[in-house]
Scaffold this motif. Structure first.
Motif: not given
Length: 162
Positions: A132-152
């Motif tokens: 078994t081999q594990e790989h980590t995927v790192y996610g980032r949502i950059p700050a400063g995005q002007n979006v509406r409230v909702g489920n993304y």
């Protein structure tokens, strides 16, 4: 080459190596091929992934929203493989989390420092495992995005070739 693809937060898939066949083999070639196939063990590999879940995004925060997920590769014997990711929304280099009204830009990274973006250059990772081999995927949502409230949401497909 065998390919296993999974999609979704908790999907998994298994693929077994296929025995090569021919539509019209000569009898003696078929006998030789069967003898070789019987003596050769075929790797069995599977892939699974945990979901990449971000906490609530605050449009007023100057801090990036980070998260991580784990991709697990399991093989029955020593097997080389490559692992690739693709996005249902946006390109592999610029995936999007989307709602019915808006979209959030985010990135998938290969390292905890989030300096190696998946998709720059080769969008795959190679490895070799006999367990078994594990790989980590790192996610980032950059700050400063002007979006509406909702489920993304977005679907990332993990493809394993071995």
């Amino acid at each position: 080459m065998n390919v296993v693809s999974i999609s979704g937060a908790c999907a998994s898939g298994t693929c077994r190596a296929a025995t090569p066949t021919s539509h019209r083999p000569l009898r003696w070639l078929a006998g030789a091929a069967l003898a070789l196939a019987a003596g050769t063990a075929q790797a069995q590999c599977s892939v699974s992934a945990s979901g990449l879940v971000f906490s609530g995004y605050d449009v007023f925060s100057a801090t990036h929203n980070d998260s991580s997920a784990t991709i697990t590769i399991s093989c029955s014997e020593a097997t080389g493989y490559s692992l690739a990711l693709s996005s249902a929304n946006g390109s592999p280099q610029q995936p999007l989390l989307s709602s019915s009204d808006d979209a959030l830009d985010y990135r998938l990274h290969q390292d905890a420092a989030r300096s190696l973006v998946w998709g720059e250059g080769s969008f795959s990772l190679s490895g070799n495992t006999d367990g078994t081999q594990e790989h980590t995927v790192y996610g980032r949502i950059p700050a400063g995005q002007n979006v509406r409230v909702g489920n993304y949401t977005n679907t990332i497909t993990v493809t394993l070739e071995f």
